[in-house]
Scaffold this motif. Structure first.
Motif, PDB file in Angstrom:
ATOM      1  N   ALA A 165      -1.865  -7.843  -6.604  1.00 53.96           N
ATOM      2  CA  ALA A 165      -2.778  -7.701  -7.745  1.00 53.96           C
ATOM      3  C   ALA A 165      -3.263  -6.264  -7.857  1.00 53.96           C
ATOM      4  O   ALA A 165      -3.382  -5.718  -8.972  1.00 53.96           O
ATOM      5  CB  ALA A 165      -3.954  -8.658  -7.589  1.00 53.96           C
ATOM      6  N   TRP A 166      -3.566  -5.642  -6.725  1.00 56.64           N
ATOM      7  CA  TRP A 166      -3.999  -4.244  -6.738  1.00 56.64           C
ATOM      8  C   TRP A 166      -2.884  -3.335  -7.255  1.00 56.64           C
ATOM      9  O   TRP A 166      -3.133  -2.423  -8.048  1.00 56.64           O
ATOM     10  CB  TRP A 166      -4.423  -3.832  -5.329  1.00 56.64           C
ATOM     11  CG  TRP A 166      -4.788  -2.391  -5.188  1.00 56.64           C
ATOM     12  CD1 TRP A 166      -5.926  -1.770  -5.631  1.00 56.64           C
ATOM     13  CD2 TRP A 166      -4.000  -1.379  -4.552  1.00 56.64           C
ATOM     14  NE1 TRP A 166      -5.900  -0.433  -5.294  1.00 56.64           N
ATOM     15  CE2 TRP A 166      -4.737  -0.172  -4.628  1.00 56.64           C
ATOM     16  CE3 TRP A 166      -2.772  -1.381  -3.900  1.00 56.64           C
ATOM     17  CZ2 TRP A 166      -4.262   1.026  -4.095  1.00 56.64           C
ATOM     18  CZ3 TRP A 166      -2.286  -0.190  -3.370  1.00 56.64           C
ATOM     19  CH2 TRP A 166      -3.033   0.982  -3.471  1.00 56.64           C
ATOM     20  N   LEU A 167      -1.655  -3.567  -6.828  1.00 57.28           N
ATOM     21  CA  LEU A 167      -0.533  -2.756  -7.298  1.00 57.28           C
ATOM     22  C   LEU A 167      -0.347  -2.887  -8.807  1.00 57.28           C
ATOM     23  O   LEU A 167      -0.055  -1.902  -9.498  1.00 57.28           O
ATOM     24  CB  LEU A 167       0.754  -3.174  -6.575  1.00 57.28           C
ATOM     25  CG  LEU A 167       0.852  -2.810  -5.089  1.00 57.28           C
ATOM     26  CD1 LEU A 167       2.096  -3.435  -4.481  1.00 57.28           C
ATOM     27  CD2 LEU A 167       0.861  -1.305  -4.880  1.00 57.28           C
ATOM     28  N   ARG A 168      -0.523  -4.098  -9.322  1.00 55.42           N
ATOM     29  CA  ARG A 168      -0.385  -4.283 -10.769  1.00 55.42           C
ATOM     30  C   ARG A 168      -1.505  -3.581 -11.529  1.00 55.42           C
ATOM     31  O   ARG A 168      -1.294  -3.069 -12.642  1.00 55.42           O
ATOM     32  CB  ARG A 168      -0.383  -5.778 -11.112  1.00 55.42           C
ATOM     33  CG  ARG A 168       0.888  -6.501 -10.691  1.00 55.42           C
ATOM     34  CD  ARG A 168       0.967  -7.903 -11.289  1.00 55.42           C
ATOM     35  NE  ARG A 168      -0.122  -8.750 -10.821  1.00 55.42           N
ATOM     36  CZ  ARG A 168      -0.088  -9.466  -9.692  1.00 55.42           C
ATOM     37  NH1 ARG A 168       0.979  -9.389  -8.905  1.00 55.42           N
ATOM     38  NH2 ARG A 168      -1.099 -10.237  -9.348  1.00 55.42           N
ATOM     39  N   ALA A 169      -2.687  -3.538 -10.930  1.00 58.16           N
ATOM     40  CA  ALA A 169      -3.824  -2.890 -11.578  1.00 58.16           C
ATOM     41  C   ALA A 169      -3.775  -1.374 -11.444  1.00 58.16           C
ATOM     42  O   ALA A 169      -4.495  -0.665 -12.162  1.00 58.16           O
ATOM     43  CB  ALA A 169      -5.131  -3.416 -10.990  1.00 58.16           C
ATOM     44  N   ARG A 170      -2.971  -0.883 -10.535  1.00 61.17           N
ATOM     45  CA  ARG A 170      -2.848   0.562 -10.304  1.00 61.17           C
ATOM     46  C   ARG A 170      -1.369   0.925 -10.426  1.00 61.17           C
ATOM     47  O   ARG A 170      -0.647   0.999  -9.431  1.00 61.17           O
ATOM     48  CB  ARG A 170      -3.344   0.940  -8.900  1.00 61.17           C
ATOM     49  CG  ARG A 170      -4.726   0.386  -8.528  1.00 61.17           C
ATOM     50  CD  ARG A 170      -5.841   1.139  -9.225  1.00 61.17           C
ATOM     51  NE  ARG A 170      -7.141   0.783  -8.661  1.00 61.17           N
ATOM     52  CZ  ARG A 170      -7.916  -0.203  -9.124  1.00 61.17           C
ATOM     53  NH1 ARG A 170      -7.483  -0.956 -10.146  1.00 61.17           N
ATOM     54  NH2 ARG A 170      -9.098  -0.440  -8.588  1.00 61.17           N
ATOM     55  N   PRO A 171      -0.883   1.146 -11.640  1.00 62.65           N
ATOM     56  CA  PRO A 171       0.556   1.320 -11.865  1.00 62.65           C
ATOM     57  C   PRO A 171       1.223   2.403 -11.019  1.00 62.65           C
ATOM     58  O   PRO A 171       2.412   2.304 -10.721  1.00 62.65           O
ATOM     59  CB  PRO A 171       0.625   1.673 -13.358  1.00 62.65           C
ATOM     60  CG  PRO A 171      -0.596   1.050 -13.951  1.00 62.65           C
ATOM     61  CD  PRO A 171      -1.655   1.174 -12.901  1.00 62.65           C
ATOM     62  N   CYS A 172       0.485   3.427 -10.626  1.00 60.71           N
ATOM     63  CA  CYS A 172       1.087   4.508  -9.838  1.00 60.71           C
ATOM     64  C   CYS A 172       0.981   4.278  -8.335  1.00 60.71           C
ATOM     65  O   CYS A 172       1.526   5.059  -7.549  1.00 60.71           O
ATOM     66  CB  CYS A 172       0.414   5.843 -10.190  1.00 60.71           C
ATOM     67  SG  CYS A 172       0.659   6.355 -11.900  1.00 60.71           S
ATOM     68  N   ALA A 173       0.292   3.220  -7.931  1.00 60.37           N
ATOM     69  CA  ALA A 173      -0.011   3.039  -6.513  1.00 60.37           C
ATOM     70  C   ALA A 173       1.229   2.789  -5.663  1.00 60.37           C
ATOM     71  O   ALA A 173       1.270   3.200  -4.503  1.00 60.37           O
ATOM     72  CB  ALA A 173      -1.006   1.897  -6.327  1.00 60.37           C
ATOM     73  N   ARG A 174       2.237   2.130  -6.210  1.00 60.49           N
ATOM     74  CA  ARG A 174       3.409   1.803  -5.399  1.00 60.49           C
ATOM     75  C   ARG A 174       4.088   3.050  -4.871  1.00 60.49           C
ATOM     76  O   ARG A 174       4.681   3.040  -3.773  1.00 60.49           O
ATOM     77  CB  ARG A 174       4.418   0.956  -6.201  1.00 60.49           C
ATOM     78  CG  ARG A 174       5.629   0.503  -5.367  1.00 60.49           C
ATOM     79  CD  ARG A 174       5.175  -0.415  -4.255  1.00 60.49           C
ATOM     80  NE  ARG A 174       6.257  -0.889  -3.391  1.00 60.49           N
ATOM     81  CZ  ARG A 174       6.481  -0.466  -2.161  1.00 60.49           C
ATOM     82  NH1 ARG A 174       5.696   0.470  -1.639  1.00 60.49           N
ATOM     83  NH2 ARG A 174       7.460  -0.960  -1.429  1.00 60.49           N
ATOM     84  N   ASP A 175       4.018   4.144  -5.620  1.00 57.27           N
ATOM     85  CA  ASP A 175       4.627   5.391  -5.169  1.00 57.27           C
ATOM     86  C   ASP A 175       3.790   6.098  -4.114  1.00 57.27           C
ATOM     87  O   ASP A 175       4.255   7.062  -3.502  1.00 57.27           O
ATOM     88  CB  ASP A 175       4.831   6.333  -6.357  1.00 57.27           C
ATOM     89  CG  ASP A 175       5.810   5.783  -7.380  1.00 57.27           C
ATOM     90  OD1 ASP A 175       6.728   5.048  -6.965  1.00 57.27           O
ATOM     91  OD2 ASP A 175       5.654   6.070  -8.569  1.00 57.27           O
ATOM     92  N   MET A 176       2.563   5.607  -3.893  1.00 52.15           N
ATOM     93  CA  MET A 176       1.645   6.276  -2.974  1.00 52.15           C
ATOM     94  C   MET A 176       1.474   5.545  -1.653  1.00 52.15           C
ATOM     95  O   MET A 176       0.925   6.112  -0.695  1.00 52.15           O
ATOM     96  CB  MET A 176       0.281   6.443  -3.654  1.00 52.15           C
ATOM     97  CG  MET A 176       0.342   7.221  -4.962  1.00 52.15           C
ATOM     98  SD  MET A 176      -1.233   7.220  -5.849  1.00 52.15           S
ATOM     99  CE  MET A 176      -2.194   8.319  -4.786  1.00 52.15           C
ATOM    100  N   VAL A 177       1.908   4.299  -1.597  1.00 51.54           N
ATOM    101  CA  VAL A 177       1.736   3.523  -0.368  1.00 51.54           C
ATOM    102  C   VAL A 177       3.069   2.964   0.109  1.00 51.54           C
ATOM    103  O   VAL A 177       4.018   2.823  -0.662  1.00 51.54           O
ATOM    104  CB  VAL A 177       0.743   2.352  -0.562  1.00 51.54           C
ATOM    105  CG1 VAL A 177      -0.643   2.861  -0.898  1.00 51.54           C
ATOM    106  CG2 VAL A 177       1.246   1.366  -1.619  1.00 51.54           C
ATOM    107  N   LYS A 178       3.094   2.648   1.398  1.00 49.69           N
ATOM    108  CA  LYS A 178       4.206   1.927   1.987  1.00 49.69           C
ATOM    109  C   LYS A 178       3.665   0.611   2.520  1.00 49.69           C
ATOM    110  O   LYS A 178       2.565   0.567   3.076  1.00 49.69           O
ATOM    111  CB  LYS A 178       4.847   2.745   3.104  1.00 49.69           C
ATOM    112  CG  LYS A 178       5.518   4.019   2.608  1.00 49.69           C
ATOM    113  CD  LYS A 178       6.189   4.775   3.742  1.00 49.69           C
ATOM    114  CE  LYS A 178       6.868   6.031   3.230  1.00 49.69           C
ATOM    115  NZ  LYS A 178       7.530   6.781   4.335  1.00 49.69           N
ATOM    116  N   ILE A 179       4.452  -0.442   2.349  1.00 51.94           N
ATOM    117  CA  ILE A 179       3.991  -1.785   2.678  1.00 51.94           C
ATOM    118  C   ILE A 179       4.797  -2.354   3.836  1.00 51.94           C
ATOM    119  O   ILE A 179       6.026  -2.377   3.810  1.00 51.94           O
ATOM    120  CB  ILE A 179       4.108  -2.714   1.460  1.00 51.94           C
ATOM    121  CG1 ILE A 179       3.250  -2.189   0.301  1.00 51.94           C
ATOM    122  CG2 ILE A 179       3.697  -4.135   1.820  1.00 51.94           C
ATOM    123  CD1 ILE A 179       3.470  -2.919  -1.006  1.00 51.94           C
ATOM    124  N   ALA A 180       4.063  -2.794   4.852  1.00 51.07           N
ATOM    125  CA  ALA A 180       4.671  -3.496   5.983  1.00 51.07           C
ATOM    126  C   ALA A 180       4.173  -4.931   5.969  1.00 51.07           C
ATOM    127  O   ALA A 180       2.971  -5.173   5.864  1.00 51.07           O
ATOM    128  CB  ALA A 180       4.282  -2.827   7.297  1.00 51.07           C
TER     129      ALA A 180
END
Length: 311
Positions: A64-79
């Motif tokens: 939900a946070w990633l959808r609300a922050r469109p640029c966030a996926r390029d800034m974080v890595k998910i484990a």
């Protein structure tokens, strides 16, 4: 061990359950604003706090946070991790395990909850000795080959099992586990003491030897002992009640005062000084801000020697 600089990892276990989505969003925003990169979750988080009796809430909160922050996926890595999500609500003994079928199904569901097309680091959450290791290694390798997982790692596994799994991966020509996740902190339980958390595996000298010889990353969980370093209402478990703990905490206070840092920050700096990436859970923005500031705490060799002597 991994030669990259150690990082603070944001543990998101309680997101969507004990940590409401709006607060989780604020913590995630603060983490990214402070230069944080890695988010650590699991498909089973946190079934024990969820009325449904199954996991997924943490991954959904991140999604939900990633959808609300469109640029966030390029800034974080998910484990994220697979192994422990109950197949029957409120029934941990029904955990999915590490068969190929279970791994594929779990990753597909995690990708959907997170709303992403790949996981940056996929962990085997714990051993599953009911399944041949060859099958587990093959499934992780196939997911890496397809791009569903960029890296794979082992949490709560004995060093010899990781080494054997890596040999099997090499024989098969598939992606091998390149990261370890184990419980570790500055204070240590008494030798041979039984810790209450039965699924936890402590970091050992054998794990560190393997990591150093093979260039593996090491992540630590329970890094801050549930707040026990700084909260009088959260005493350390009885397994930690021994003279070494008393001496270590005394040195911790001295070093924290010398460096104008908090106890927590010194503990995190101590872990990072050894090349370990500490996972830090947070329920408030201030907690993750404090943790990120630990990157600026500089422990010298003399500090490390004092801690080693105390333990």
């Amino acid at each position: 061990m991994n030669t990259t600089d150690p990082q603070i990892v944001l543990g998101t276990m309680d997101f969507g359950t004990r940590v409401a989505p709006d607060r989780a969003f604020a913590i995630l925003d603060s983490f990214v604003a402070g230069g944080g990169v890695w988010l650590d979750t699991a498909n089973c988080y946190s079934f024990w706090n969820d009325s449904t009796g199954v996991g997924g809430s943490s991954e959904r909160a991140i999604g939900a946070w990633l959808r609300a922050r469109p640029c966030a996926r390029d800034m974080v890595k998910i484990a994220t991790k697979v192994r422990h999500n109950p197949l029957v609500p409120h029934s941990p003994e029904s955990a999915e395990g590490l068969s190929a079928r279970a791994i594929y199904a779990a990753v597909e569901e995690s990708l959907e909850r997170l709303g992403v097309d790949h996981i940056d680091l996929l962990w085997a959450h714990a051993e599953d000795r009911t399944v041949p290791l060859e099958e587990t290694v093959g499934a992780f390798g196939e997911l890496a080959a397809k791009g569903a997982a960029l890296r794979v790692g082992a949490a709560n596994h004995a060093a010899w099992r990781v080494e054997h799994a890596r040999s099997l991966a090499l024989e098969r020509g598939v992606e091998a586990w390149t990261a370890l996740q184990l419980r570790h902190s500055l204070v240590q339980p008494r030798p041979l003491a039984v810790i209450a958390e039965g699924g936890h595996r402590m970091l050992t000298a054998e794990d560190l030897d393997l990591a150093r010889s093979e260039g593996l990353a090491v992540w630590s969980y329970t890094s801050l002992m549930w707040g026990s370093y700084v909260r009088a209402d959260k005493p350390l478990p009885s397994a930690y009640d021994h003279p070494g703990t008393t001496r270590t905490l005394a040195v911790l206070d001295d070093v924290a005062a010398e460096l104008s840092a908090t106890r927590n920050q010194v503990v995190l700096a101590w872990l990072m000084r050894q090349g370990i990436d500490p996972i830090v859970g947070a329920s408030r923005v201030g907690q993750i801000e404090e943790a990120l500031a630990a990157r600026h705490v500089r422990l010298g060799d003399e500090h490390l020697a004092r801690f080693a002597e105390a333990r």
